[in-house]
Design an enzyme around this catalytic site. Structure first.
Site, PDB file in Angstrom:
ATOM      1  N   TYR A 200     -67.265  -2.495 -85.450  1.00 50.13           N
ATOM      2  CA  TYR A 200     -66.621  -1.488 -86.304  1.00 50.13           C
ATOM      3  C   TYR A 200     -66.101  -2.238 -87.527  1.00 50.13           C
ATOM      4  O   TYR A 200     -65.224  -3.099 -87.387  1.00 50.13           O
ATOM      5  CB  TYR A 200     -65.443  -0.832 -85.597  1.00 50.13           C
ATOM      6  CG  TYR A 200     -65.806   0.103 -84.456  1.00 50.13           C
ATOM      7  CD1 TYR A 200     -66.105  -0.372 -83.178  1.00 50.13           C
ATOM      8  CD2 TYR A 200     -65.835   1.492 -84.644  1.00 50.13           C
ATOM      9  CE1 TYR A 200     -66.422   0.497 -82.142  1.00 50.13           C
ATOM     10  CE2 TYR A 200     -66.152   2.362 -83.603  1.00 50.13           C
ATOM     11  CZ  TYR A 200     -66.445   1.861 -82.358  1.00 50.13           C
ATOM     12  OH  TYR A 200     -66.760   2.719 -81.325  1.00 50.13           O
ATOM     13  N   PRO A 292     -65.893  10.622 -84.755  1.00 46.60           N
ATOM     14  CA  PRO A 292     -66.598   9.753 -83.805  1.00 46.60           C
ATOM     15  C   PRO A 292     -66.068   8.320 -83.735  1.00 46.60           C
ATOM     16  O   PRO A 292     -66.550   7.531 -82.922  1.00 46.60           O
ATOM     17  CB  PRO A 292     -68.037   9.774 -84.326  1.00 46.60           C
ATOM     18  CG  PRO A 292     -67.920  10.095 -85.774  1.00 46.60           C
ATOM     19  CD  PRO A 292     -66.724  10.969 -85.920  1.00 46.60           C
TER      20      PRO A 292
HETATM   21  C1  PHB Z   1     -73.086   5.668 -81.338  1.00 44.14           C
HETATM   22  O1  PHB Z   1     -73.686   4.760 -80.761  1.00 44.14           O
HETATM   23  O2  PHB Z   1     -73.700   6.661 -81.787  1.00 44.14           O
HETATM   24  C2  PHB Z   1     -71.621   5.550 -81.529  1.00 44.14           C
HETATM   25  C3  PHB Z   1     -70.940   4.534 -80.897  1.00 44.14           C
HETATM   26  C4  PHB Z   1     -69.578   4.411 -81.074  1.00 44.14           C
HETATM   27  C5  PHB Z   1     -68.902   5.314 -81.863  1.00 44.14           C
HETATM   28  C6  PHB Z   1     -69.574   6.344 -82.490  1.00 44.14           C
HETATM   29  C7  PHB Z   1     -70.950   6.469 -82.324  1.00 44.14           C
HETATM   30  O3  PHB Z   1     -67.560   5.154 -82.041  1.00 44.14           O
END
Ligand code: PHB
Ligand code: APR
Length: 389
Positions: A200, A292
């Site tokens: 991230y 997300p």
């Molecule tokens: C994903 O792999 O699509 C994904 C993974 C972690 C997240 C959001 C999306 O925080």
């Protein structure tokens, strides 16, 4: 036609609830607006908390996930072109399982087929009647014919754009919402992931995320302006932008390739209260949306399903209504904590239009605090791994 529980929506919430109830001998009919192929073409996050993993085993659908899912014992947070690791195992003795939501949905469809449980696709004009009475019913059109099912309970698992939530009279429902001023542009590519664990990344050009579906399938995201559309972003432009936002060593080693799927998703926080009206219960995205950034959407659907399944079981086994009476309060208590976590991760890692120099320093200070403090990392790990239910 009559059944015990009508389930509206054949996404992960509806399918998992149906599977758990059927195994307990509780009869369900599942109604889905789209075709199965359409549902299985949707690409969504795939980070599973241990609670969901246990529930999948309980539902008898854990085998393929157990075999193909990837155990992740940490994530990387990156800023200013360097990364640091949040070690889930050391901090909280836990792990998450990376397994695509599409695969999970496929497993659940197969299990429902194997049970021979009723499931109608491409239903139209679903209407809920008498949810506040002893005799609820669901009306709909299927194969050009008007149909009606009488039931004891209705599970509204029909996602954010479904009919269930709006069946609750407006004066009985409160809604809380925050819409974020950016979206995520996501790319799926048949390339090995750049890192064994998720990255991230906070960057002055905006957030970026390196994720995966399998050792040969990668999923990457970058923060984009809400006005952007997918056609504006060629694959080459996407990879260039992603590389600028992640640490140099990752940017140098990343394997790029053609995108298999490319889409932009808006980010939203949303909660509807209560999650029950009479004999109608809302589950998953029908009741709440998270951005997300914390990978909580699917996992929150799972805890709703767990509470509702337990409540319905108590009702059918012993005539005890306490579980269904407590459903909304129990589910919402967990929902709000995950909303808080997803909101805080989003605020921490994205660039917001009009952010002041003070706001930027606050983000920077929080990232540096996280980097240096085991207490702060433990709080993040505890939430990422999932609060208990
Ligand atoms: C994903 O792999 O699509 C994904 C993974 C972690 C997240 C959001 C999306 O925080
Ligand atoms: N009638 C029947 N089905 C409907 C209707 C309707 N009126 N409206 C919507 N549906 C169906 C949709 O076609 C969809 O397949 O309900 C399903 C809802 O599925 P999801 O949107 O996946 O929601 P949910 O099952 O709660 O899953 C929650 O999965 O989709 C992700 O982001 C979501 O990760 C979160 C989790």
């Amino acid at each position: 036609m009559r059944t015990q529980v009508v389930i509206i929506g054949g996404g992960p919430s509806g399918l998992l609830l149906g599977q758990l109830l059927q195994r307990q001998g509780i009869d369900t009919v599942l109604l889905e607006r789209h075709s199965r192929e359409y549902v299985l073409a949707r690409i969504r996050a795939g980070v599973l908390e241990a609670g969901l993993v246990n529930l999948l085993h309980e539902a008898g659908v854990g085998e393929r996930m157990q075999r193909d899912g990837l155990q992740h014992e940490g994530i990387y947070l990156a800023h200013s072109n360097r990364g640091f690791r949040i070690d889930f195992r050391r901090l909280c003795d836990g792990a998450v399982t990376v397994y695509g939501q599409t695969e999970l949905t496929r497993d659940l469809y197969q299990a429902r087929d194997a049970m021979g449980a009723a499931m109608l696709h491409q239903v139209d004009q679903v209407e809920i009647h008498g949810a506040d009475s002893e005799r609820p019913q669901v009306n709909f059109i299927h194969d050009g014919r008007a149909r009606r099912i009488d039931c004891d309970f209705i599970a509204g698992c029909d996602g954010f754009h479904g009919v269930s939530r709006n069946t609750i009279p407006a004066d009985r429902r409160s809604q809380f919402e925050r819409v974020y001023p950016f979206g995520w542009l996501g790319v799926l590519s048949q390339t090995p992931p750049v890192s064994e664990e998720l990255i991230y990344a906070s960057h002055e050009r905006g957030f970026a995320l390196c994720s995966m579906r399998s050792p040969s399938l990668s999923r990457y995201y970058i923060q984009v302006a809400l006005e952007d559309n997918v056609q504006q972003w060629s694959d080459a432009e996407f990879w260039n932008e992603l590389k600028r936002r992640i640490p140099h060593d990752a940017a140098e080693s990343i394997v790029t390739g053609d995108s298999i799927e490319k889409s932009i998703a808006p980010l939203r926080s949303f909660v509807a209260e209560p999650m029950r009206w009479g004999r109608l219960f809302l589950c998953g995205d029908a009741a709440h949306i998270v951005p997300p950034t914390g990978a909580k959407g699917l996992n929150l659907a799972a805890s709703d399903v767990y509470y509702l399944w337990r409540g319905l079981r108590q009702y059918y086994d012993a005539g005890d209504t306490r579980g269904i009476d407590d459903y909304s309060a129990l589910a919402l208590a967990r929902v709000w904590k995950a909303e808080r976590f997803s909101w805080s991760m989003t605020n921490l890692l994205h660039r917001f239009p009009g952010q002041s120099p003070f706001d930027l320093r606050m983000q920077q200070a929080q990232l540096e605090y996280l980097e240096s403090s085991s207490a702060a990392q433990t709080a993040l790990a505890e939430n990422y791994l999932g609060l208990p239910y």
